[in-house]
Design a protein around this motif. Structure first.
Motif, PDB file in Angstrom:
ATOM      1  N   UNK A  34       0.939  -1.460  -0.056  1.00 56.10           N
ATOM      2  CA  UNK A  34      -0.027   0.017  -0.208  1.00 56.10           C
ATOM      3  C   UNK A  34       0.849   1.351   0.142  1.00 56.10           C
ATOM      4  N   UNK A  35       1.785   1.272   0.679  1.00 50.36           N
ATOM      5  CA  UNK A  35       2.590   2.468   1.114  1.00 50.36           C
ATOM      6  C   UNK A  35       4.096   2.523   0.235  1.00 50.36           C
ATOM      7  N   UNK A  36       4.491   4.012  -0.186  1.00 51.55           N
ATOM      8  CA  UNK A  36       5.715   3.814  -0.732  1.00 51.55           C
ATOM      9  C   UNK A  36       6.558   4.915  -0.530  1.00 51.55           C
ATOM     10  N   UNK A  37       6.018   5.933   0.415  1.00 50.24           N
ATOM     11  CA  UNK A  37       6.885   7.139   0.755  1.00 50.24           C
ATOM     12  C   UNK A  37       7.086   7.217   2.446  1.00 50.24           C
ATOM     13  N   UNK A  38       8.246   7.835   2.910  1.00 44.67           N
ATOM     14  CA  UNK A  38       8.418   8.101   4.029  1.00 44.67           C
ATOM     15  C   UNK A  38       7.220   8.978   4.849  1.00 44.67           C
ATOM     16  N   UNK A  39       6.391   9.556   4.007  1.00 44.20           N
ATOM     17  CA  UNK A  39       5.483  10.359   4.363  1.00 44.20           C
ATOM     18  C   UNK A  39       4.476   9.631   5.018  1.00 44.20           C
ATOM     19  N   UNK A  40       4.361   8.428   4.711  1.00 44.53           N
ATOM     20  CA  UNK A  40       3.011   7.518   5.225  1.00 44.53           C
ATOM     21  C   UNK A  40       3.426   7.096   6.547  1.00 44.53           C
ATOM     22  N   UNK A  41       4.449   7.390   7.255  1.00 44.07           N
ATOM     23  CA  UNK A  41       4.921   6.729   8.441  1.00 44.07           C
ATOM     24  C   UNK A  41       5.081   7.899   9.374  1.00 44.07           C
ATOM     25  N   UNK A  42       4.687   7.605  10.770  1.00 41.55           N
ATOM     26  CA  UNK A  42       4.695   6.090  11.468  1.00 41.55           C
ATOM     27  C   UNK A  42       3.541   5.573  11.088  1.00 41.55           C
ATOM     28  N   UNK A  43       3.381   4.285  11.029  1.00 37.43           N
ATOM     29  CA  UNK A  43       2.123   3.545  10.994  1.00 37.43           C
ATOM     30  C   UNK A  43       2.053   2.363  12.117  1.00 37.43           C
ATOM     31  N   UNK A  44       1.016   2.198  12.675  1.00 28.63           N
ATOM     32  CA  UNK A  44       0.780   1.206  13.663  1.00 28.63           C
ATOM     33  C   UNK A  44      -0.557   0.503  13.462  1.00 28.63           C
ATOM     34  N   UNK A  45      -0.595  -0.750  13.140  1.00 26.01           N
ATOM     35  CA  UNK A  45      -1.590  -1.610  12.771  1.00 26.01           C
ATOM     36  C   UNK A  45      -1.756  -2.763  13.591  1.00 26.01           C
ATOM     37  N   UNK A  46      -3.088  -2.984  13.895  1.00 28.42           N
ATOM     38  CA  UNK A  46      -3.472  -4.418  14.610  1.00 28.42           C
ATOM     39  C   UNK A  46      -4.476  -5.103  14.482  1.00 28.42           C
TER      40      UNK A  46
END
Lengths: 584, 584
Positions: free
Chosen positions: A123-135
């Motif tokens: 889904x993601x491809x750029x540093x801008x999309x982070x941080x990401x926390x999924x559960x």
């Protein structure tokens, strides 16, 4: 909604189930919360499911509060991703494997690092999309060798697993701390008594890893703690407090002795005391004066077997788990006769540093073997030992290893006092995985400077269904279960213990009043004796019990606290308000 | 809590996924609601999971409202109970089977009749304990031959399955009606367009069974309905409207003709029209004047293969599914050459009632073959047919069978008009099982008269995860998804379409106001063009879209309805109140 016991799908049992070992297991079955379906497989009956869902809700709230986003994977997963990380093989017998009608391989997910990594990469491809926390909160599967203790260690169990993705170590550190704090809030809200212990995270570099252990005598995990500080650690993670080096100058030279028939530490110590060695000036020699060299073979992933010698003071055994953890991800095995035959310089029972180092065997010693310490050890000849062999003068190990057993009374690594052993049940785990999985799948994104950045990852777990048993284990008494208000299946248990129609009607009305102010009420409206009803109320463990009994004629009902046992009479007119105030 | 699109784990796709066939599948993937993990296996991303949970909640509420008690079984189940009912074998390739480390057999539950029956038998023992309605919401597993259409037909899917237990038929009937009505409320709340169709419940006695089919051109289930009444049925369940019998008196006698080269209906009809038969007095003979006798072999469970002849008017085929349903639980197979060789009285292409009945072959006919109907049919000799063979005079079948195909234009069984064909997706099923499973496990309780009573049982299912796709399928338009308010992932989608800092702040404040009155808000705060944002808003399908755009300078925001497309400007000061009123 009022739940009437006359309609509730529930049968309590008078006797403990035959195969139940631990209190929580016995009580959860006797009280009709769960039922066995097969080894390590349980069904949740209405009361059990209510507690499970309340725990799940608390976990979800705290995950959402740290910016966790909930998603949900299948439990049935294709082999491919787990093949890529070698976990398809590594899991061994613990993994449930199956094939579909086209003979393609599948597994029942034990944990989902691979799937989350692939999804984020997709889904993601750029540093801008982070941080990401999924559960996710999902059923997990492990084919335990000995499923035991009911839902404490099942083969299908509900877990909350989360994964953090960051572009740098600082982000990972933040995610780790956020999860650690969220877990503290979760367990505090559940009123679980727990410790946070350092856990080994393998030899992959100093990534942090900690376990949350619920204090319990029936726990399968042994850990040590210092009562004088807040230090606590898994046995595998204990770091030895290193003594100061000792000056070499003036120490007597090493001397080889004939020591016939001394292949064990005990026989060697006996010999040394009988020999009245001048090096000991009359003091008694103990096993701690000897250096035991244990030989194993070690294989890095994809590599060849190589010899490794581990030197530990003779009063300590090598601890399999600590050795394994220290060598990870390499595996190790004991030497067989063929190995000894192939290496004739290894003289069983008389192995010393000299032959090891002369023959290029890697030699790691316990951290207590500091420079200047003097040892009785093998002289590499049948029936001979060397006395006064000084580390740093007569031999130089290739390094140290945390492989010797940890004992109660050992000094805490923080220097605060002695360690004591305790048992616990793992209820949570926080783990800085780093780039293990993102490397496996080349999960890169474009960095701020336009260059690819490899993501770094943490994984975090809470045993949701296990917590039902943990709370039962910690909170029960001899009469039955006791649930903290945050997870109790009901807020109040109203017992009708008076056959008078007016008392019955009054109890039902009281239940209705409590229901209207948002308290979940269990109403025991069964045709049964007060004695049976009181026993069941104690067994079921709702924290507040209201008895509409003999006092009704005098205008009072009784409020009992299941934890303290405290009882008090309440005038009927004020009862609803007083009970509501107590429950809140 | 406001969900910000800048932080939401979501990527929409511009193009349809290559392997997606149906609109719901394409859109749910493009809009980032689900992602494929393997054939028939999907992960739920945040928006998809929100919709799934809302459907689940509605289902739970309606089940609780009819006195359903929620419990939860494992998905991993031991073989034993399914062996006892023979479903371990009957499920064939559709069942996921696996072994544990001790080589014991397990399965992934496709449905749980066995487990519920055993559980109720284990807990309850008196008629006083009933009625009982239990349910679970749980992942089910079926190894579909062709998993297709995304989550419309997955291999792991979320289902609500419930089971009723009663001591008499009246109780079962009540439970059945309660579930039927609960399902109507569920699907009404979800705004699903559906029909309730009669379904075949096997030959086990007239137990009621109905399916809830969502109307959909991509549905896999074909059914027929009458537009003049509310009659609707699965093709398997259609009952033929039986014509009145015809007087036999005065009908010409049966006559055998040489009909060389007429082994098919078409060649036979051609011969009959060329022969200018006096029996037809010049009218054209059609296939409907012929009687086709189809031979199969049938085996009752545990029995031997026996011949069965099925007689249908020559203008209709035998429908495999209808024949199978009519014969259930027996299985059937076509005859092979060896079968024909073993029974020389069967003259292929020329089989008639005479030889069948003379040789003791069971002979069932279509209900249209009433007494007095006259047929052209086989004369049991190569190249010969009989004309004017009258039912009830010249032959007497052993009974009737619903095996002939159903065609559009056939009269509705209720006599209200013609049937039309339609396609649907099964979203619910209600089924009076009766004592099939309680017999298998001898599930008896003590009756009011002190004698044992065998429980009677119903099973009821709702496809929870499938409903996400069904709603997407029924509600989408060419721009994307459209969710009814009851299940939409958010109540309002606020799009910031103005780069002005004040507009941005105003949009955020508006989102906050909506959040405070309990509306779930998705706020598109991304750095992207208004065009991209509008396209995404249409694709995601939140029912109300608020645009904070150019109008901001004039003190207005725009409210759009995703279903009607209607737009209106709202003064900023009243916006929150007006939007809240519209959403409710």
């Amino acid at each position: 909604m009022i739940t009437r016991m006359s309609e509730l799908f529930l049968r309590t049992l008078r006797d403990d189930p035959a195969d139940a070992e631990v209190p929580s297991h016995k009580l959860l079955i006797r009280a009709g919360y769960v039922r066995p379906v097969g080894p390590g497989l349980y069904s949740w009956l209405p009361l059990g499911l209510k507690v499970l869902r309340k725990i799940e809700k608390i976990v979800r709230e705290e995950m959402d509060a740290i910016g966790g986003q909930e998603i949900l994977f299948p439990a049935l997963l294709p082999r491919g991703p787990y093949e890529a990380t070698n976990r398809w093989t590594e899991y061994g017998d613990n993994l449930f494997r199956l094939q579909d009608r086209r003979a393609n391989d599948y597994l029942l997910g034990p944990t989902h690092e691979e799937m989350f990594t692939l999804t984020v990469k997709g889904e993601y491809s750029s540093y801008k999309d982070f941080p990401l926390r999924l559960y996710q909160i999902q059923n997990k599967y492990r084919d335990e060798a000995r499923p035991r203790a009911g839902i404490l260690r099942g083969r299908e169990f509900l877990m909350k697993d989360s994964y953090s993705f960051d572009v740098d170590d600082e982000g990972l550190e933040k995610a780790y701390r956020a999860h650690r704090e969220a877990y503290q809030r979760i367990f505090d809200r559940l009123e679980v008594r727990y410790v946070i212990v350092s856990a080994v995270s393998g030899a992959m570099g100093g990534s942090a890893s900690e376990e949350f252990l619920a204090e319990s005598a029936v726990g399968e995990d042994t850990y040590v703690r210092c009562l004088e500080s807040d230090y606590a650690a898994n046995v595998e993670a204990v770091v030895t407090l290193v003594p100061d080096p000792i000056p070499v100058d003036g120490q007597p030279p090493a001397t080889v002795y004939d020591t016939p028939g001394t292949p064990t530490i005990a026989t060697l110590v006996d010999w040394a005391n009988e020999a009245d060695l001048p090096q000991f000036a009359g003091r008694t020699v103990t096993a701690a004066d000897t250096l035991k060299n244990v030989l194993v073979k070690v294989r890095e992933p994809g590599g060849e077997w190589e010899l490794l010698a581990v030197g530990v003071p003779g009063d300590r055994e090598v601890d399999d788990k600590r050795l394994g953890a220290a060598l990870e991800p390499a595996e190790y095995a004991l030497l067989d006769d063929a190995d000894f035959a192939r290496h004739p310089f290894l003289v069983k029972g008389y192995i010393g540093p000299k032959a090891l180092q002369a023959n290029g065997v890697r030699y790691l010693v316990d951290p207590r073997v500091v420079d200047g310490t003097s040892w009785i050890t093998g002289a590499d000849e049948q029936g001979r030992h060397v006395v006064g062999l000084v580390a740093g003068r007569d031999f130089t190990p290739d390094g140290t290893i945390e492989a010797a057993e940890v004992r109660e009374g050992d000094p805490s690594p923080d220097g605060a006092g002695p360690l004591v052993a305790a048992r616990g049940i793992e209820i949570g785990h926080v783990f800085q995985l780093g780039r293990k999985y993102t490397d496996a799948f080349s999960a890169d994104v474009l960095g701020e400077d336009g260059k690819p950045v490899r993501l770094t990852m943490g994984s975090y777990g809470v045993g949701v269904s296990r917590l039902v048993a943990v709370i039962a284990e910690q909170q029960h008494d001899e009469l039955g279960l006791r649930w903290p208000g945050s997870v109790a299946p009901f807020g109040v248990h109203v017992v009708i213990a008076n056959k008078d129609a007016e008392a019955r009607a009054g109890a039902t009305e009281l239940a209705g009043e409590l229901d209207r102010v948002g308290i979940e009420v269990l109403l025991d409206d069964r045709q049964a004796s007060p004695g049976v009803k009181f026993k069941d109320a104690e067994l079921l463990g709702v924290p507040w019990i209201v008895v509409v009994g003999r006092g009704w004629a005098d205008g009072v009902v009784e409020l009992r606290n299941r934890f303290s046992g405290e009882k008090r009479d309440l005038p009927v007119a004020d009862a609803a308000a007083e009970i509501a105030a107590a429950v809140r």
